[in-house]
Design an enzyme around this catalytic site. Structure first.
Site, PDB file in Angstrom:
ATOM      1  N   PRO A  66       0.784  -1.118  -0.009  1.00 47.56           N
ATOM      2  CA  PRO A  66      -0.095  -0.150  -0.021  1.00 47.56           C
ATOM      3  C   PRO A  66       0.850   1.359   0.068  1.00 47.56           C
ATOM      4  O   PRO A  66       1.955   1.334   0.449  1.00 47.56           O
ATOM      5  CB  PRO A  66      -0.721  -0.168   1.304  1.00 47.56           C
ATOM      6  CG  PRO A  66       0.036  -0.973   2.160  1.00 47.56           C
ATOM      7  CD  PRO A  66       0.935  -1.881   1.334  1.00 47.56           C
ATOM      8  N   GLY A  67       0.454   2.263  -0.732  1.00 46.56           N
ATOM      9  CA  GLY A  67       1.359   3.593  -0.687  1.00 46.56           C
ATOM     10  C   GLY A  67      -0.093   4.721  -0.532  1.00 46.56           C
ATOM     11  O   GLY A  67       0.091   5.084   0.697  1.00 46.56           O
ATOM     12  N   TYR A  84      -4.844  14.232 -13.427  1.00 49.33           N
ATOM     13  CA  TYR A  84      -5.755  12.979 -13.372  1.00 49.33           C
ATOM     14  C   TYR A  84      -7.280  13.898 -13.086  1.00 49.33           C
ATOM     15  O   TYR A  84      -8.309  12.996 -12.768  1.00 49.33           O
ATOM     16  CB  TYR A  84      -5.614  12.181 -12.250  1.00 49.33           C
ATOM     17  CG  TYR A  84      -4.427  11.642 -11.869  1.00 49.33           C
ATOM     18  CD1 TYR A  84      -3.905  10.768 -12.765  1.00 49.33           C
ATOM     19  CD2 TYR A  84      -3.577  11.780 -10.772  1.00 49.33           C
ATOM     20  CE1 TYR A  84      -2.396  10.181 -12.558  1.00 49.33           C
ATOM     21  CE2 TYR A  84      -2.278  11.333 -10.605  1.00 49.33           C
ATOM     22  CZ  TYR A  84      -1.801  10.384 -11.698  1.00 49.33           C
ATOM     23  OH  TYR A  84      -0.620   9.876 -11.165  1.00 49.33           O
ATOM     24  N   CYS A  93       1.774  29.610 -15.565  1.00 55.07           N
ATOM     25  CA  CYS A  93       1.210  30.209 -16.764  1.00 55.07           C
ATOM     26  C   CYS A  93       0.716  28.897 -17.539  1.00 55.07           C
ATOM     27  O   CYS A  93       1.214  28.834 -18.680  1.00 55.07           O
ATOM     28  CB  CYS A  93       2.352  30.683 -17.337  1.00 55.07           C
ATOM     29  SG  CYS A  93       2.927  32.080 -16.594  1.00 55.07           S
ATOM     30  N   GLU A  94      -0.320  28.392 -17.080  1.00 49.83           N
ATOM     31  CA  GLU A  94      -1.040  27.294 -17.757  1.00 49.83           C
ATOM     32  C   GLU A  94      -2.404  27.505 -17.361  1.00 49.83           C
ATOM     33  O   GLU A  94      -2.821  27.410 -16.052  1.00 49.83           O
ATOM     34  CB  GLU A  94      -0.612  25.859 -17.281  1.00 49.83           C
ATOM     35  CG  GLU A  94       0.936  25.680 -17.556  1.00 49.83           C
ATOM     36  CD  GLU A  94       1.205  24.709 -18.663  1.00 49.83           C
ATOM     37  OE1 GLU A  94       0.012  24.308 -19.183  1.00 49.83           O
ATOM     38  OE2 GLU A  94       2.167  24.702 -19.017  1.00 49.83           O
ATOM     39  N   TYR A 128       1.308  10.997  -3.530  1.00 46.90           N
ATOM     40  CA  TYR A 128       1.475  11.531  -4.918  1.00 46.90           C
ATOM     41  C   TYR A 128       1.519  13.107  -5.157  1.00 46.90           C
ATOM     42  O   TYR A 128       0.798  13.713  -5.908  1.00 46.90           O
ATOM     43  CB  TYR A 128       0.464  10.748  -6.065  1.00 46.90           C
ATOM     44  CG  TYR A 128       0.645   9.326  -5.745  1.00 46.90           C
ATOM     45  CD1 TYR A 128       1.884   8.779  -6.509  1.00 46.90           C
ATOM     46  CD2 TYR A 128      -0.297   8.453  -5.028  1.00 46.90           C
ATOM     47  CE1 TYR A 128       2.165   7.368  -6.253  1.00 46.90           C
ATOM     48  CE2 TYR A 128      -0.113   7.060  -5.132  1.00 46.90           C
ATOM     49  CZ  TYR A 128       1.136   6.701  -5.858  1.00 46.90           C
ATOM     50  OH  TYR A 128       1.149   5.153  -5.470  1.00 46.90           O
TER      51      TYR A 128
HETATM   52  C1  LIG Z   1       2.308   2.399  -7.434  1.00 42.06           C
HETATM   53  C2  LIG Z   1       2.526   0.899  -6.940  1.00 42.06           C
HETATM   54  C3  LIG Z   1       1.846   0.591  -5.403  1.00 42.06           C
HETATM   55  C4  LIG Z   1       1.402   1.401  -4.681  1.00 42.06           C
HETATM   56  O1  LIG Z   1       0.007   1.975  -5.242  1.00 42.06           O
HETATM   57  P1  LIG Z   1      -0.971   2.798  -4.232  1.00 42.06           P
HETATM   58  O2  LIG Z   1      -2.382   2.815  -5.048  1.00 42.06           O
HETATM   59  O3  LIG Z   1      -0.223   3.819  -3.862  1.00 42.06           O
HETATM   60  O4  LIG Z   1      -1.190   1.747  -3.033  1.00 42.06           O
HETATM   61  C5  LIG Z   1       2.191  -0.777  -5.276  1.00 42.06           C
HETATM   62  N1  LIG Z   1       2.838  -1.658  -5.899  1.00 42.06           N
HETATM   63  C6  LIG Z   1       3.457  -1.302  -7.350  1.00 42.06           C
HETATM   64  C7  LIG Z   1       4.115  -2.439  -8.154  1.00 42.06           C
HETATM   65  C8  LIG Z   1       3.160  -0.022  -7.595  1.00 42.06           C
HETATM   66  O5  LIG Z   1       3.534   0.250  -8.785  1.00 42.06           O
END
Ligand SMILES: *Cc1c(COP(=O)(O)O)cnc(C)c1O
Length: 417
Positions: A276-277, A318, A345-346, A373
């Site tokens: 998880p990120g 996005y 400037c966009e 992100y």
């Molecule tokens: C980007 C990525 C993640 C994390 O994704 P999240 O949506 O931020 O949880 C995990 N594994 C891989 C291989 C990724 O490219």
């Protein structure tokens, strides 16, 4: 749940008012909450209840070394996508043997670096990459621990730019080609086959696509078993979504329980890794910014703030929606509908559109859910120094990245002689 809350109409991060941070550090500035990071990591770690597992935080979501340090201290592993991210993990004190290395384009240098440092596994995404890893491992006189990343061809029902597990995406190996690749790999002397991986996309708000992908991956595991290839590690990637506005993603506990339920029906006893990120760091951060001007337009008003698309590109890239809130709600003002835009400037330089905000010149606003992100995708476009980053920890805060200076932006440039 996060630790950004109003106290007497003043927005706080844990025990620190955002206004006091702006006064000391300036704006724009990213502010993270340590307690929120820890809470979210725990939400992923706890539901496994003794099942063998690793939570490998995806460094690309937010790679500040203090963020990595906090997670490392809780026992996190790390999912990296470049040699630079490996260096960040090491600088934060993270052990390389808790690192998994993903990504479609690993260079020779990056693979050599990762193998020398002893990362836990490399996720392989193509046959030429497998061959390259094999050759490098042989030249270093070691074996590379490898998982092959499967493209399970399931629709994650998310924004197309962050869907990664569909047939046409550049990621992973089509599942019908996986067996043949595993067989080739099993004959390579520099490769030690330990696992199988997948990652189907980001900001998923339902569990079904994750469970479908898991079933497909387990089908491959079964097929491999029949031909004598026995894998021990199952890496299901990241991708769990967060609430930015009205989304209602499953809690980590629900998501993990759904995965465990599938694993039980298949009598699978593999070590499970999640990556998880966003779900760990997204709602643990805000972007704090100051209103420079309120500009009255013919059809609507613009709140021109000192943060811009170079600081937070998600809205422009996005069409992402971030909540924007007043830092001080005590002042008695009428709200007005406005677009929150930056100085770049966009016309794509907007942070939010059509919001009702009670703000005037010099007021502070916070862009919420900006921990993932956010800073990592920032740039110096328009020669804008990148923002400072701050970590709040209880009643204290720490500058974890200094604001860049304008001279640092061209310090590596050279005039012609
Ligand atoms: C980007 C990525 C993640 C994390 O994704 P999240 O949506 O931020 O949880 C995990 N594994 C891989 C291989 C990724 O490219």
């Amino acid at each position: 749940m996060d630790h950004f809350e109003y106290r007497q109409n003043e927005l706080f991060a844990e025990g620190v008012s955002l206004a006091s941070i702006a006064a000391e550090v300036g704006t724009p500035c990213y502010v993270y909450s340590r307690a929120t990071l820890e809470r979210h990591f725990h939400a992923f770690d706890a539901p496994f209840n003794g099942l063998a597992h690793s939570i490998c935080y995806a460094v690309k979501a937010n790679g500040n070394i203090a963020v990595l340090q906090v997670l490392d201290q809780m026992g996190a592993g790390f999912d990296i996508v470049s040699g630079g991210e490996l260096d960040r993990v090491i600088a934060a004190g993270g052990p390389p043997n808790r690192v998994v290395f993903s990504g479609v384009g690993k260079s020779i240098e990056e693979i050599r670096h990762a193998l020398r440092r002893g990362v836990r596994a490399l996720s392989v995404e193509s046959e030429p990459e497998l061959q390259r890893i094999n050759e490098i491992a042989i030249s270093l006189d070691l074996q590379a621990s490898v998982a092959i990343r499967i493209n399970p061809d399931v629709d994650p029902r998310t924004h197309p730019y962050i869907a990664t597990g569909l047939r046409g995406d550049k990621f992973g190996v089509p599942f019908e080609d996986a067996l043949a690749l595993y067989q080739k790999a099993s004959k390579m002397s520099g490769i030690c086959l330990t696992g199988i991986a997948c990652h189907i996309g980001s900001q998923l708000t339902e569990v079904e696509p994750f469970c479908d992908a898991l079933q497909r991956v387990l089908d491959v595991v079964d097929e491999l078993h029949k031909i004598g290839i026995h894998l021990t590690h199952l890496d299901l990637g990241g991708g769990l979504g967060i609430q930015y506005s009205t989304e209602n993603p499953p809690a980590p506990q629900q998501y993990i329980q759904a995965l465990i339920d599938v694993l039980k029906t298949r009598e699978c006893n593999m070590h499970v890794t999640l990556e998880p990120g966003r779900a760990i760091v997204g709602n643990a951060g805000v972007l704090l910014t100051k209103v420079e001007y309120i500009k009255k337009g013919p059809d609507k008003n613009f709140a021109i703030v000192d943060a811009a698309m170079n600081d937070l590109i998600r809205p422009a890239l996005y069409e992402a929606w971030h909540d924007v809130v007043e830092v001080n709600k005590t002042v008695d003002r009428d709200s007005q509908k406005c677009d929150v835009v930056g100085p770049v400037c966009e016309s794509g330089d907007f942070l939010a559109r059509d919001r009702m905000l009670a703000i005037e010149q010099d007021d502070l606003v916070a862009v919420r859910s900006a921990g993932a992100y956010g800073f990592v995708m920032s740039s110096n476009y328009n020669a804008r120094p990148r923002a400072a980053e701050v970590m709040v920890d209880g009643d204290a805060f720490h500058v974890i990245r200094e604001r860049e200076s304008t001279t640092s932006l061209f310090s590596g440039e050279h005039l012609l002689r």
